[in-house]
Write an enzyme that holds these catalytic residues in place. Structure first.
Site, PDB file in Angstrom:
ATOM      1  N   ASP A   1       0.835  -1.199   0.000  1.00 24.13           N
ATOM      2  CA  ASP A   1       0.000   0.000   0.000  1.00 24.13           C
ATOM      3  C   ASP A   1       0.875   1.257   0.000  1.00 24.13           C
ATOM      4  O   ASP A   1       1.880   1.315   0.725  1.00 24.13           O
ATOM      5  CB  ASP A   1      -0.856  -0.045   1.269  1.00 24.13           C
ATOM      6  CG  ASP A   1      -1.914   1.040   1.300  1.00 24.13           C
ATOM      7  OD1 ASP A   1      -2.789   1.040   0.428  1.00 24.13           O
ATOM      8  OD2 ASP A   1      -1.855   1.899   2.204  1.00 24.13           O
TER       9      ASP A   1
ATOM     10  N   GLU B   1       1.798  -0.487  -4.920  1.00 27.37           N
ATOM     11  CA  GLU B   1       0.818   0.526  -5.320  1.00 27.37           C
ATOM     12  C   GLU B   1       1.614   1.809  -5.547  1.00 27.37           C
ATOM     13  O   GLU B   1       1.775   2.645  -4.668  1.00 27.37           O
ATOM     14  CB  GLU B   1      -0.233   0.751  -4.235  1.00 27.37           C
ATOM     15  CG  GLU B   1      -1.330   1.692  -4.714  1.00 27.37           C
ATOM     16  CD  GLU B   1      -2.006   2.506  -3.613  1.00 27.37           C
ATOM     17  OE1 GLU B   1      -3.057   3.108  -3.884  1.00 27.37           O
ATOM     18  OE2 GLU B   1      -1.479   2.585  -2.481  1.00 27.37           O
TER      19      GLU B   1
HETATM   20  C1  GLC Z   1      -4.097   3.146  -0.631  1.00 26.95           C
HETATM   21  C2  GLC Z   1      -5.306   2.253  -0.570  1.00 26.95           C
HETATM   22  C3  GLC Z   1      -6.470   3.077  -0.151  1.00 26.95           C
HETATM   23  C4  GLC Z   1      -6.196   3.633   1.221  1.00 26.95           C
HETATM   24  C5  GLC Z   1      -4.894   4.422   1.248  1.00 26.95           C
HETATM   25  C6  GLC Z   1      -4.429   4.636   2.650  1.00 26.95           C
HETATM   26  O1  GLC Z   1      -4.199   4.113  -1.618  1.00 26.95           O
HETATM   27  O2  GLC Z   1      -5.486   1.613  -1.798  1.00 26.95           O
HETATM   28  O3  GLC Z   1      -7.672   2.350  -0.159  1.00 26.95           O
HETATM   29  O4  GLC Z   1      -7.243   4.475   1.636  1.00 26.95           O
HETATM   30  O5  GLC Z   1      -3.860   3.709   0.609  1.00 26.95           O
HETATM   31  O6  GLC Z   1      -3.984   3.443   3.219  1.00 26.95           O
END
Ligand code: GLC
Length: 524
Positions: free
Chosen positions: A201, A265
């Protein structure tokens, strides 16, 4: 020559656990529900699943606010259930990835509870604390994901702490070696249990500027990947030091006899920045491509973003493609406005790009976003915020397994945590029974991917000159031609025997109809 890793050519499936299948009638999907539904995924041909957060959490951000990194959320099951899922999936050749949140914890995590208790507490420096600005107020201009100050004053100790997301998600301080040690242990804990890897994440986050410099303003007209709320987040994300974390984790991942997978991500705006997360084949093995997902599914845009990605990635790197997720919404809505012909062509393209593909649950049946009325919304980060991307709940509604009142998602009479798609919406059972359905097309495409593209290197993908209006390329053993327009176009000469048509017709058509795509053998 070393065999290619399992993810090269693979189809991964992002499974939003709370919305997939509810085994105990509490209105939330859970891990035993995943076990019960695994046959759907093995029939579809899925190689690996990434589970949305499974760790204990107060759920201000549905699990992205972790309070225990080595547990399982009681709403979703137990550690034994997760072990059972890993084994049941493995028996079908499916790997299980978890979601790891290293940028921040929940404010309910014991580290933060201790850190906030006193300036000299053991865990104080696990988080980013700063004194008020000289005239009072937050230490700098950084904004959180809702558009408010990213700093929260803590009256007990008179300092502010940083939260790039919600107030309940304090950012960890990656300048502290002890934080690195904690996460090394967390990685090993899960890898030792048989977890095949992690989706990481906010992989572009972690380190923050040591001097906490103000972010610069965002020039008007900038695209949404460059920043939002008027600022470019250059000092509170994407810092160069973060790459060292992935070099370290990669060594851990590679030390396992089946190397573990790190899928980031990586929320960055262009192919060059994306490429940096692969390092010199010593950082992440996969990095999510947001410019592709946010691009328009039209010509020349889609051809340009694919070509730019492949040109920028380091030699041998494995690209990864997705059109939907739990934050950005579903491609059947964003790219295709719910039009089934467009959805079919988008699936053809996704399934025939080199590297790894990630489908989001529901993509396989062409599930669209669902407008969730404000009173039923559950996502605190987007309720009432100025977030230009809209409510994230629209892409988190339960999967419709059949057309019954409970959708086959939960027990009859149970109110699910988010509203079900209407009974007329696409469902798994009806599509499974219909040879012409999106689901059956998706299954055929995945099978074709496995036999014809497999581990073909990204470098073998080639955009072909074709008639205007067609996206035409060679990928593995296939030539793909897709009509992204509303007028028929002659089938290109490069396409020989047709193996599959999104229109469901057999044989080689003289022309491709509007929004028709084919996968063919190269013409000899
Ligand atoms: C990432 C996740 C999202 C979350 C954010 C904070 O972007 O995909 O859903 O709110 O991180 O953890």
């Amino acid at each position: 020559m070393a065999a290619s890793p399992w993810w090269q050519g693979a189809v991964l499936y992002q499974l939003y656990v709370r919305s997939w299948r509810d085994s105990n009638g509490d209105g939330y999907g859970d891990i035993p529900g995943i076990i019960a539904g695994l046959d759907h995924l093995s029939w579809l041909g899925i190689d690996g699943i990434w589970l949305s957060p499974t760790m204990p959490s107060p759920d201000e951000d549905w699990g992205y606010d972790v309070s225990d990194y080595t547990g399982v959320h009681p709403d979703l099951g137990t550690l034994d259930d997760l072990d059972a899922l890993i084994a049941a999936a493995a028996s079908r050749g499916i790997r299980v990835l978890l979601d790891l949140v290293p940028n921040h914890t929940s404010s309910a995590h014991p580290w933060f509870v201790d850190a906030a208790s006193a300036r000299d507490s053991v865990h104080r420096d696990y988080y980013v604390w700063a004194d008020p600005a000289p005239g009072g107020g937050p230490p700098n201009n950084w904004l959180d994901a809702t558009g408010h100050s990213a700093w929260q004053r803590d009256d007990r100790t008179g300092q502010y702490y940083l939260h790039n997301f919600l107030v309940g998600q304090p950012d960890l301080n990656w300048w502290l070696p002890a934080v690195h040690d904690e996460f090394r242990q967390i990685l090993e804990f899960w890898f030792d249990r048989g977890v095949a890897g992690f989706r990481i994440d906010v992989a572009h986050g972690l380190y923050k500027d040591a001097e906490l410099r103000d972010n610069p303003t965002l020039p008007p007209g900038s695209d949404q990947l460059e920043g939002r709320f008027g600022l470019r987040p250059v000092y509170n994300s994407n810092r160069p030091e973060t790459h060292g974390v992935y070099r370290d984790w990669r060594k851990i991942a590679d030390s396992y006899s089946e190397p573990r997978l790190l899928l980031g991500e990586t929320w960055v705006g262009d192919a060059e920045q994306l490429a940096s997360f692969y390092g010199d084949n010593d950082e992440l093995q996969l990095a999510f491509n947001f410019p592709f997902a946010f691009g328009k599914f039209q010509l020349p845009d889609v051809a340009e973003v694919i070509a730019a990605t492949l040109a920028a990635l380091p030699p041998g790197a494995c690209p990864v493609w997705m059109g939907s997720n739990h934050d950005i919404g579903r491609f059947p809505s964003r790219w295709c406005a719910g039009n089934e012909q467009h959805i079919r062509v988008a699936l053809l393209v996704l399934a025939t790009l080199p590297g790894a593909v990630v489908l989001y649950y529901g993509d396989e049946i062409g599930m669209t976003d669902l407008d969730v009325p404000l009173a039923l919304q559950r996502d605190l980060m987007t309720i009432g915020s100025a977030n230009p991307r809209g409510s994230r709940d629209r892409a988190r509604t339960p999967l419709r397994w059949d057309d019954s009142e409970s959708a086959g998602f939960t027990d009859g009479g149970v109110t699910p945590w988010l509203p079900l798609p209407p009974a007329s919406a696409p469902n798994v059972a009806a599509q499974r029974a219909d040879p012409g359905s999106v689901l059956r097309l998706c299954q055929q495409l995945i099978a074709l991917r496995h036999t014809e593209i497999g581990s073909a290197p990204a470098a073998s993908w080639e955009l072909l000159p074709g008639p205007a209006g067609l996206l035409t390329y060679r990928s593995g053993g296939l030539v793909i031609a897709a009509n992204l327009g509303d007028a028929p176009v002659a089938t290109p000469d490069a396409a020989g025997e047709v193996l599959l048509s999104t229109a469901g017709t057999a044989g080689r058509p003289a022309a491709l109809g509007p929004w028709q795509g084919i996968a063919a053998r190269p013409a000899s």
